[in-house]
Scaffold this active site. Structure first.
Site, PDB file in Angstrom:
ATOM      1  N   SER A  95      86.081 -14.464  21.511  1.00  0.00           N
ATOM      2  CA  SER A  95      87.204 -14.862  20.660  1.00  0.00           C
ATOM      3  C   SER A  95      88.297 -13.821  20.846  1.00  0.00           C
ATOM      4  CB  SER A  95      86.789 -14.881  19.188  1.00  0.00           C
ATOM      5  OG  SER A  95      85.629 -15.641  18.997  1.00  0.00           O
ATOM      6  N   LYS A 170      90.065 -21.595  17.750  1.00  0.00           N
ATOM      7  CA  LYS A 170      89.071 -20.665  17.186  1.00  0.00           C
ATOM      8  C   LYS A 170      89.700 -19.750  16.119  1.00  0.00           C
ATOM      9  CE  LYS A 170      85.342 -18.070  16.926  1.00  0.00           C
ATOM     10  NZ  LYS A 170      84.147 -18.500  16.235  1.00  0.00           N
ATOM     11  N   LYS A 239      88.195  -8.724  12.749  1.00  0.00           N
ATOM     12  CA  LYS A 239      88.825  -8.819  14.069  1.00  0.00           C
ATOM     13  C   LYS A 239      89.456 -10.190  14.282  1.00  0.00           C
ATOM     14  CE  LYS A 239      87.148 -10.566  17.640  1.00  0.00           C
ATOM     15  NZ  LYS A 239      86.431 -11.088  18.797  1.00  0.00           N
TER      16      LYS A 239
END
Ligand code: NAD
Length: 289
Positions: A95, A170, A239
């Site tokens: 990701s 995502k 993150k």
């Protein structure tokens, strides 16, 4: 077909195992030697660098912690591009920011190498069981050509558009997950402080308009059990919120809820909960009870 796999961590290890089990020849690399040795025992060929993986593989898959590492592993010294065959395909399962993978794809194109961004959802259990949801971006014909490989690690595969689209979907998904988890933590603690039994709150809300995946997947197995083993780690959620924040900044889009939500996960990290499941956020609220 020969597959290369770089990054054998929580997700990569499980995905690479499924690729082996599906009969593909596998070349592996990770900076942690122990992880690579485990694969040698399972019949994979061990490589000393990303470029060696690429030189022996038709398709190279990466599952790495962040944008900078993916960039270094693919474009850097002894990186994937240095060893890649001219018709190789790179599938990045990490990701990362859409901007990073789009830059990598442009650089790779100069050597005839195609890039697909295929981030995954479903956590380590989905990776182990081969039931991940995969959101794939890239040229349609390139994604189609690797669909059997993707099916060996995931159950639901979506083609979502040009390269970078997978990472965009995502980061939008994980912005929602992070914000919903924060809302669930705040709302449950309010209800409990106001005197409600948390089980009653769960039973009613999980069948009402306040329901969400964060509530149904995190209440009984995590919050109620006081089990905060990941699951999906606070550090990774933090993150992923940063990916959304960086992308919003590039696009000059306000991200009010995203930025506020990230601060809540920052509080959890400062309380030493970085490696715990995101449902640990409820403990931050409980401290204010
Ligand atoms: P992880 O930290 O467990 O694994 C990453 C692996 O990459 C480690 O084994 C590490 O040694 C290796 N690595 C780091 N730098 C390297 C380098 N320069 N060269 C080769 N290997 C290197 O992380 P993870 O949980 O497996 O996540 C991987 C990616 O998948 C991340 O981008 C994460 O956001 C994403 N993701 C994770 C989950 C989850 O639940 N863990 C779910 C969906 C997506």
């Amino acid at each position: 077909m020969k597959i290369g796999f770089i990054g054998l961590g929580v997700m990569g290890k499980n995905m690479a195992e499924n690729i082996l089990e599906n009969g593909y020849e596998l070349n592996v690399y990770d900076v942690v030697e122990e992880l690579v040795e485990q694969f040698a025992r399972k019949g994979a060929s061990v490589c000393k660098s990303p470029s060696e993986v690429a030189s022996k593989s038709d398709v190279i898959m990466t599952s790495l912690p962040n944008s900078q590492i993916v960039k270094n592993v693919i474009l850097g010294k002894n990186g994937v591009l240095q060893g890649a065959k001219s018709d190789a395909i790179i599938i990045d399962l990490s990701s990362i920011t859409p901007k990073t993978i789009q830059y990598i794809a442009k650089e790779a194109e100069k050597s005839g190498v195609e890039v697909v961004d295929a981030p995954v959802s479903g956590g380590s259990i989905g990776a182990k069981n081969g039931t991940l949801t995969i959101m794939a971006g890239g040229k349609k014909e390139v994604v189609d050509s690797v669909s059997d490989i993707l099916k060996s690690i995931g159950k639901t595969i979506y083609y979502v558009g040009s390269v970078g689209s997978g990472d965009t979907v995502k980061l939008v998904n994980n912005l929602l997950l992070g914000a919903n988890m924060a809302a669930v933590s705040e709302a449950l603690v309010l209800g409990i402080k106001a005197g409600m039994d948390p089980d009653i709150l769960f039973q009613v809300i999980s069948k009402s308009s306040g329901n969400s995946y964060a509530l149904t997947s995190k209440y009984e197995k995590f919050i109620k059990e006081r089990n905060f083993n990941p699951g999906f780690m606070v550090d990774l959620q933090y993150k992923d919120l940063q990916l959304a924040i960086d992308t919003a900044k590039d696009l000059k889009i306000p991200l009010v809820i995203g930025n506020l939500t990230q601060q809540l996960y920052e509080m959890a990290r400062s309380e030493g909960m970085g490696k715990e499941d995101i449902s640990a956020l409820v403990k931050v609220y409980e401290k204010w009870l």
